[in-house]
Motif scaffolding. Sequence first.
Motif, PDB file in Angstrom:
ATOM      1  N   PHE A  14      13.387 -56.816  12.994  1.00 11.14           N
ATOM      2  CA  PHE A  14      12.186 -56.300  13.440  1.00 11.14           C
ATOM      3  C   PHE A  14      12.470 -55.658  14.851  1.00 11.14           C
ATOM      4  O   PHE A  14      12.909 -56.036  15.765  1.00 11.14           O
ATOM      5  N   GLY A  15      12.002 -54.148  15.021  1.00  2.70           N
ATOM      6  CA  GLY A  15      12.135 -53.838  16.084  1.00  2.70           C
ATOM      7  C   GLY A  15      13.712 -53.561  16.529  1.00  2.70           C
ATOM      8  O   GLY A  15      14.412 -52.904  15.617  1.00  2.70           O
ATOM      9  N   LEU A  16      13.982 -53.743  17.648  1.00  3.65           N
ATOM     10  CA  LEU A  16      15.437 -54.042  18.187  1.00  3.65           C
ATOM     11  C   LEU A  16      16.187 -54.985  17.447  1.00  3.65           C
ATOM     12  O   LEU A  16      17.392 -54.983  17.607  1.00  3.65           O
ATOM     13  N   TYR A  17      15.577 -56.062  17.232  1.00  7.71           N
ATOM     14  CA  TYR A  17      16.419 -57.016  16.431  1.00  7.71           C
ATOM     15  C   TYR A  17      16.889 -56.841  14.874  1.00  7.71           C
ATOM     16  O   TYR A  17      16.017 -56.488  14.343  1.00  7.71           O
ATOM     17  N   ARG A  18      18.181 -57.305  14.893  1.00  3.29           N
ATOM     18  CA  ARG A  18      18.660 -57.035  13.651  1.00  3.29           C
ATOM     19  C   ARG A  18      19.065 -58.505  12.953  1.00  3.29           C
ATOM     20  O   ARG A  18      19.563 -59.301  13.725  1.00  3.29           O
ATOM     21  N   MET A  19      18.859 -58.480  11.583  1.00  2.00           N
ATOM     22  CA  MET A  19      19.674 -59.984  10.987  1.00  2.00           C
ATOM     23  C   MET A  19      20.362 -59.500   9.866  1.00  2.00           C
ATOM     24  O   MET A  19      19.905 -58.797   8.908  1.00  2.00           O
ATOM     25  N   GLY A  20      21.525 -60.013  10.026  1.00  4.29           N
ATOM     26  CA  GLY A  20      22.533 -59.845   8.851  1.00  4.29           C
ATOM     27  C   GLY A  20      23.060 -58.401   8.966  1.00  4.29           C
ATOM     28  O   GLY A  20      22.739 -57.495   9.574  1.00  4.29           O
ATOM     29  N   ASP A  21      24.055 -58.253   7.704  1.00  3.38           N
ATOM     30  CA  ASP A  21      24.943 -56.853   7.841  1.00  3.38           C
ATOM     31  C   ASP A  21      24.255 -56.343   6.153  1.00  3.38           C
ATOM     32  O   ASP A  21      25.138 -56.610   5.409  1.00  3.38           O
ATOM     33  N   ASP A  22      23.150 -55.808   6.422  1.00  2.00           N
ATOM     34  CA  ASP A  22      22.689 -55.308   5.037  1.00  2.00           C
ATOM     35  C   ASP A  22      23.670 -54.489   4.261  1.00  2.00           C
ATOM     36  O   ASP A  22      23.768 -54.557   3.205  1.00  2.00           O
ATOM     37  N   GLU A  23      24.063 -53.383   5.038  1.00  2.00           N
ATOM     38  CA  GLU A  23      25.018 -52.597   4.404  1.00  2.00           C
ATOM     39  C   GLU A  23      26.165 -53.087   3.555  1.00  2.00           C
ATOM     40  O   GLU A  23      26.395 -52.801   2.347  1.00  2.00           O
ATOM     41  N   ALA A  24      26.786 -54.105   4.197  1.00  2.00           N
ATOM     42  CA  ALA A  24      27.973 -54.782   3.581  1.00  2.00           C
ATOM     43  C   ALA A  24      27.380 -55.744   2.266  1.00  2.00           C
ATOM     44  O   ALA A  24      28.202 -55.935   1.248  1.00  2.00           O
ATOM     45  N   VAL A  25      26.414 -56.319   2.496  1.00  2.00           N
ATOM     46  CA  VAL A  25      25.741 -57.113   1.335  1.00  2.00           C
ATOM     47  C   VAL A  25      25.692 -56.455   0.216  1.00  2.00           C
ATOM     48  O   VAL A  25      25.446 -56.707  -0.966  1.00  2.00           O
ATOM     49  N   LEU A  26      24.810 -55.085   0.618  1.00  2.00           N
ATOM     50  CA  LEU A  26      24.410 -54.177  -0.407  1.00  2.00           C
ATOM     51  C   LEU A  26      25.486 -53.816  -1.513  1.00  2.00           C
ATOM     52  O   LEU A  26      25.440 -53.631  -2.667  1.00  2.00           O
ATOM     53  N   GLY A  41      11.112 -57.163   9.256  1.00  2.00           N
ATOM     54  CA  GLY A  41      10.589 -55.829   8.774  1.00  2.00           C
ATOM     55  C   GLY A  41       9.649 -55.061   9.419  1.00  2.00           C
ATOM     56  O   GLY A  41       8.452 -55.426   9.931  1.00  2.00           O
ATOM     57  N   ASP A  42       9.781 -53.718   9.889  1.00  2.00           N
ATOM     58  CA  ASP A  42       8.828 -53.087  10.311  1.00  2.00           C
ATOM     59  C   ASP A  42       8.961 -51.646   9.506  1.00  2.00           C
ATOM     60  O   ASP A  42       9.796 -51.389   8.791  1.00  2.00           O
ATOM     61  N   PRO A  43       7.877 -50.628   9.860  1.00  2.00           N
ATOM     62  CA  PRO A  43       8.287 -49.376   8.940  1.00  2.00           C
ATOM     63  C   PRO A  43       9.594 -48.759   8.984  1.00  2.00           C
ATOM     64  O   PRO A  43      10.190 -48.188   8.089  1.00  2.00           O
TER      65      PRO A  43
END
Length: 254
Positions: A14-26, A41-43
């Motif tokens: 959310f905003g500046l905060y990131r959770m996890g490594d989505d690209e690697a999980v994908l 999640g934000d837009p």
Amino acid sequence: MPEIDFNSDLGEGFGLYRMGDDEAVLAQITSANIACGFHAGDPRIMRRTVAAAVNSGVAVGAHPSFPDLQGFGRRKMALSPDEAYECVLYQVGALNAFVAAQGTTLQHVKPHGALYNQAAADPVLAKAICEAVRDFNPSLYLYGLANSELIKAAEAVGLAVRHEVFGDRTYQADGSLTPRGQANAMITDADQAVAQVLCMLREGHVVAVDGTKVPVRPDTLCIHGDQPGAAAFARAIREALIREGVTVRAPQFA
């Protein structure tokens, strides 16, 4: 030959905060459950996560939650059926805007966190969620805890379902997930996770923390993208499944 879909909860920053490594999980999964703004999640994150899933050839699903951004959607709430319906419909519609903009189609809806767990046991809440999904698009899959009230409600309103099992969570004797507040709620050893998943696929049950054999139907397997080392965990599970001759792929549209 056994077959299973492999999903994960993504886009949970959310905003500046990131959770996890989505690209690697994908790179390891076949279906993505993307946060819709109420727990994370934000837009911008929604747009980028949908695009990343499409670029990875991963099916896209909406991951709606209770309106609980502060608590990451993991706190119990008491919504009326109308409120639950509106929350789910609102979030699915929001994510679908980004899905349509990418020129693809939404595959499924999977509730998040406390909304998911409460609906697994509460037929009234489950019905409200499933009616929202049906009214948005009756061809969507509903992902829910195997053999739960959420699955029953989806079938009752005519939705196609995928019974969900977990590789990184332990189970109680009633088929529910062990609450996160308990020390043994999460499975952090990949070998243990693989053994649990293979047992569910081959023998049709999961062994609960008290030793009870709980019947399950493993249509789709979830690991949580926010846990530490999620990408390596996902890779180890997928590689083990392939070695064991399990076909890993997203479901076909109903």
